[in-house]
Design an enzyme around this catalytic site. Structure first.
Site, mmCIF file in Angstrom:
data_model
loop_
_atom_site.group_PDB
_atom_site.id
_atom_site.type_symbol
_atom_site.label_atom_id
_atom_site.label_comp_id
_atom_site.label_asym_id
_atom_site.label_seq_id
_atom_site.Cartn_x
_atom_site.Cartn_y
_atom_site.Cartn_z
ATOM 1 N N ARG A 82 0.844 -1.212 0.000
ATOM 2 C CA ARG A 82 0.000 0.000 0.000
ATOM 3 C C ARG A 82 0.868 1.246 0.000
ATOM 4 N NH1 ARG A 82 -3.730 -2.984 3.236
ATOM 5 N NH2 ARG A 82 -3.237 -5.107 2.641
ATOM 6 N N VAL A 150 -3.357 1.685 3.464
ATOM 7 C CA VAL A 150 -2.098 2.029 4.133
ATOM 8 C C VAL A 150 -1.299 0.789 4.484
ATOM 9 C CG1 VAL A 150 -1.086 3.243 6.081
ATOM 10 C CG2 VAL A 150 -3.194 4.092 5.064
ATOM 11 N N CYS A 151 -0.063 0.783 4.049
ATOM 12 C CA CYS A 151 0.781 -0.406 4.103
ATOM 13 C C CYS A 151 0.854 -1.086 5.468
ATOM 14 C CB CYS A 151 2.186 -0.038 3.670
ATOM 15 S SG CYS A 151 3.246 -1.464 3.484
ATOM 16 N N PHE A 152 1.088 -0.304 6.506
ATOM 17 C CA PHE A 152 1.361 -0.897 7.814
ATOM 18 C C PHE A 152 0.131 -1.555 8.410
ATOM 19 C CE2 PHE A 152 4.755 2.025 7.302
ATOM 20 C CZ PHE A 152 5.837 1.429 7.939
ATOM 21 N N ASP A 153 -1.014 -1.354 7.774
ATOM 22 C CA ASP A 153 -2.241 -1.850 8.358
ATOM 23 C C ASP A 153 -2.424 -3.352 8.171
ATOM 24 O OD1 ASP A 153 -4.261 -0.738 9.889
ATOM 25 O OD2 ASP A 153 -5.704 -1.203 8.323
#
EC number: 2.3.1.181
Length: 279
Positions: A82, A150-153
């Site tokens: 993401r 969002v990537c970290f999600d």
């Protein structure tokens, strides 16, 4: 004692977004052609940049006006995942052949081996780091349903946990028999800025995602009582990769010819609207 394998190390400093992605691709190509040994690279971004995953749809997911308004760079990565805001962070990439004897066949197992270098880096900074492995069926199912831009999600199979919180966002691609894994090691994070760059169905969804994100993503300087500088982080993760991968790193500077090749690739591919917007 077996001699440790020597890998190449490149610190390319702060570079424009298109150059950063072009250099990662060039290293992958050169390694696949046998021109260079396995390589670890550290880099930064100038200007701070929003990078999006290979498969993301810009019109649908990204607020480009907000990207421009904040003076950010923008680029599509050759890897999945993401949107990531690259600002106060140490970005790393690892380029190694799929057939390397230390590399497991599956993406997740290889991710785990490569990320051992990152885990050791956090330990060198005095932080408690370990891998969390999903145990229940429910946890495993969670991993298969991407919920936000969002990537970290999205937890990955082996989640790197530091002081009880998920920390490093990494992405991997495999092309021409070579693994490219790159990721962000956050020193500080402007969460409000990050969340202002995406489109949401409504404000409620945005607030919920941002709340969830807080539990999972965390920057080093939120975890330490002192401020870790980029130089300290570089030193810790340099040693971390040497220890975690059981290798010796040998610093290398690109030749003028290599540099020219990367700049040309950046211009023709990663700066083009064709690459960044057409998906």
């Amino acid at each position: 004692m077996a001699k440790k394998e020597v890998w190449r190390f490149i610190d390319s400093g702060y570079c424009p977004p298109a150059f950063n992605m072009a250099l990662d691709e060039a290293l992958l190509d050169w390694h696949s052609e046998g021109k260079i040994p396995p390589t670890i690279r550290f880099y930064g971004w100038n200007p701070p940049t929003l990078s999006i995953g290979y498969f993301q749809k810009v019109e649908k997911e990204i607020d480009l006006d907000a990207v421009k308004r904040n003076g950010l760079g923008f680029v599509r990565r050759p890897t999945g995942g993401r949107g990531v805001l690259h600002d106060k962070e140490l970005t790393y990439s690892v380029i190694v052949s799929e057939s390397h004897p230390a590399m497991p066949k599956t993406v997740t197992e290889a991710y785990r081996v490569i990320s051992q270098g990152i885990l050791e880096g956090f330990r060198f900074l005095g932080l408690d780091a370990y891998f969390a492995v999903p145990k229940t069926e429910e946890e495993k199912a969670d991993l298969r349903s991407p919920r936000s831009a969002v990537c970290f999600d999205a937890p990955s199979w082996y989640e790197l946990v530091v002081e009880g919180r998920k920390i490093a966002g990494s992405a991997q691609t495999r092309q021409k028999g070579v693994i490219l894994q790159h990721g962000s090691i956050l020193l500080d994070l402007d969460e409000d800025l990050l969340f202002s760059l995406f489109k949401y169905p409504n404000e409620r969804v945005k607030e919920r995602l941002q709340r969830d994100f807080k539990k999972k993503a965390v920057a080093i300087n939120e975890l330490t009582s002192r401020t870790v500088t980029i130089e300290e982080a570089k030193e810790a993760f340099y040693k971390g990769f040497e220890k975690g991968l059981n290798i010796v790193l040998e610093p290398y500077t690109l030749t003028a010819e290599e540099l020219a090749y990367v700049e040309e690739l950046a211009r023709t591919k990663y700066e083009s609207d064709e690459w960044n917007f057409k998906r």
